[in-house]
Design an enzyme around this catalytic site. Structure first.
Site, PDB file in Angstrom:
ATOM      1  N   SER A   1      36.167  54.807  27.585  1.00  0.00           N
ATOM      2  CA  SER A   1      34.863  55.063  27.023  1.00  0.00           C
ATOM      3  C   SER A   1      34.842  56.561  26.671  1.00  0.00           C
ATOM      4  CB  SER A   1      33.600  54.855  27.932  1.00  0.00           C
ATOM      5  OG  SER A   1      33.488  53.522  27.682  1.00  0.00           O
TER       6      SER A   1
ATOM      7  N   TYR B   1      23.618  51.117  30.105  1.00  0.00           N
ATOM      8  CA  TYR B   1      25.079  51.396  29.587  1.00  0.00           C
ATOM      9  C   TYR B   1      25.169  49.957  28.789  1.00  0.00           C
ATOM     10  CZ  TYR B   1      29.492  53.167  28.878  1.00  0.00           C
ATOM     11  OH  TYR B   1      30.870  53.746  28.405  1.00  0.00           O
ATOM     12  N   SER B   2      25.599  49.943  27.854  1.00  0.00           N
ATOM     13  CA  SER B   2      26.200  48.970  26.838  1.00  0.00           C
ATOM     14  C   SER B   2      27.046  49.217  25.628  1.00  0.00           C
ATOM     15  CB  SER B   2      24.945  47.989  26.306  1.00  0.00           C
ATOM     16  OG  SER B   2      25.300  47.170  25.227  1.00  0.00           O
TER      17      SER B   2
ATOM     18  N   GLY C   1      36.170  57.432  31.137  1.00  0.00           N
ATOM     19  CA  GLY C   1      36.834  56.078  30.624  1.00  0.00           C
ATOM     20  C   GLY C   1      37.497  55.349  31.477  1.00  0.00           C
TER      21      GLY C   1
END
Length: 395
Positions: A112, A208-209, A350
């Protein structure tokens, strides 16, 4: 790819045998990035040859703990200190099958952290007058986003980048084998998300998506007429000289340069499996990039120094909302996290099956990125990754 809020949401919870059991499936882990605030006997590990010290280095000790106590196959770090010098660290082994050394500065999947790159491209386009942060999705992707409680005419670009759209997470509905071996087109991922109802009304709360960044990437492509990978390469990677960072091409499951193998557990108490080679397309704009600890330090340093965005857009990126009571705050693809020695650091983080990366930069130019080669599956390990970052930035 889903998260739950604790110290910062980070893993999925599934019902098994009538009781709740914590697992980290590949789908739940893929590109989850921001979510954490936070047995193998390793061979002797050392810091960079540039650092000679009579006492054990605090960062090296932290990495050794991750391997010795938390069962991480390997841990790597790159640290830019108060003196401006960069130090690199390794612990553990690069390959459990062969016992090979961890390549210093090796490439890893950065999950991420990719969101920060995508957000920078969007904000560059905002600065160029091609995207408006408070325009709705339908301005750029008319009629595309419709579902149960979902309407693209009510969701803004800003809400996508800040995870306040209420859009459901697609990653929860992709199993390990699919994620590892199947190539997904971005529109396929969106179709998966839109089968499910909204998590909240737009602007109601932070949640969060990865679907948010899927849409951000599609907007970039619509506005520029070019693939997202090319825009990231042209606007960021080449611009600031990230020599070890790239967006894998479709079907490329490998990591090009020397790298530690990445391992994954599912269930959390199961055996480690080699997940180095996967199809990262399920991450796309939310989690597909490959990089190194040092390149991530360079990227976030350049970003905070104003080398990638005009001042107005950087200020927008740094305008944050709280993430529960964790102390972490989320901006537009950028997080701030408190340090025990005072102040905050800016970055993202991430998770992707095989690798977890954590770190960021401070206002005065200190920087760190830490990588472990398996996603932590218990809170002690999560805390130890956070400790490694804190020690590096507070030392």
């Amino acid at each position: 790819m889903r998260a739950r809020t604790q110290q910062g949401p980070r893993s999925s919870t599934r019902q098994q045998g009538g009781r709740r059991r914590r697992t980290v499936s590949a789908a739940a882990a893929m590109a989850i990035g921001v979510m954490t605030l936070a047995a193998l006997t390793p061979p002797a590990s050392s810091a960079s040859a540039a650092v000679a010290t009579a006492r054990p280095d605090a960062v090296q000790q932290a990495l050794n703990t991750l391997v010795r106590d938390d069962g991480m196959p390997a841990a790597l770090a790159s640290v830019k200190g108060r003196d401006g010098r960069t130090r690199t660290y390794t612990a553990g082994v690069g390959d459990l099958a062969t016992g090979s050394k961890v390549p210093r500065g090796g490439q890893v999947r950065i999950g991420s952290n990719t969101k920060a790159f995508t957000a920078v491209v969007v904000l560059q386009l905002v600065g160029e007058g091609k995207i408006a942060l408070d325009a709705d999705i339908d301005t750029y992707l008319p009629g595309l986003v419709r579902g149960k409680g979902i309407d693209g005419r009510r969701i803004t670009v800003r809400q996508l980048l800040q995870h306040t759209s209420g859009l459901p997470e697609y990653g929860l509905h992709i199993d390990d084998d699919e994620l590892r071996h199947r190539y997904f087109e971005p529109r396929e991922l969106l179709d998966i998300a839109l089968r499910y109802k909204a998590d909240a009304a737009p602007g109601e709360k932070w949640g969060y998506s990865n679907t948010n960044y899927l849409l951000a990437g599609l907007i970039v492509q619509k506005v520029t007429g070019r693939p997202l990978a090319e825009e990231i390469d042209r606007r960021i990677i080449k611009r600031v000289g990230l020599r070890h960072t790239y967006f894998p091409t479709p079907g490329d499951k490998t990591i090009r340069e020397p790298h530690p193998q990445g391992y994954h557990r599912n269930p959390a108490d199961g055996p480690l499996r080699d997940f180095t080679e996967i199809d990262p397309s399920a991450g796309w704009a939310a989690g597909q990039l490959i990089s190194t600890d040092s390149d991530l330090n360079r990227f976030f340093g350049a970003l905070l120094a104003g080398r990638l965005l005009p001042a107005a857009q950087l200020a927008e990126m740094r305008t944050t909302v709280p993430v529960g009571d964790s102390g972490m705050r989320y901006g537009l693809g950028l997080t701030s996290r408190p340090l025990p020695c005072g102040g905050v650091y800016w970055g993202h983080g991430g998770d992707i099956p095989g690798y977890e990366t954590r770190g960021g930069v401070t206002e005065d130019g200190r920087a760190v990125n830490v990588t472990v080669t398996s996603i932590p599956t218990d809170e002690a390990a999560v805390q130890h990754v956070k400790d490694a970052v804190d020690r590096a930035l507070c030392g």
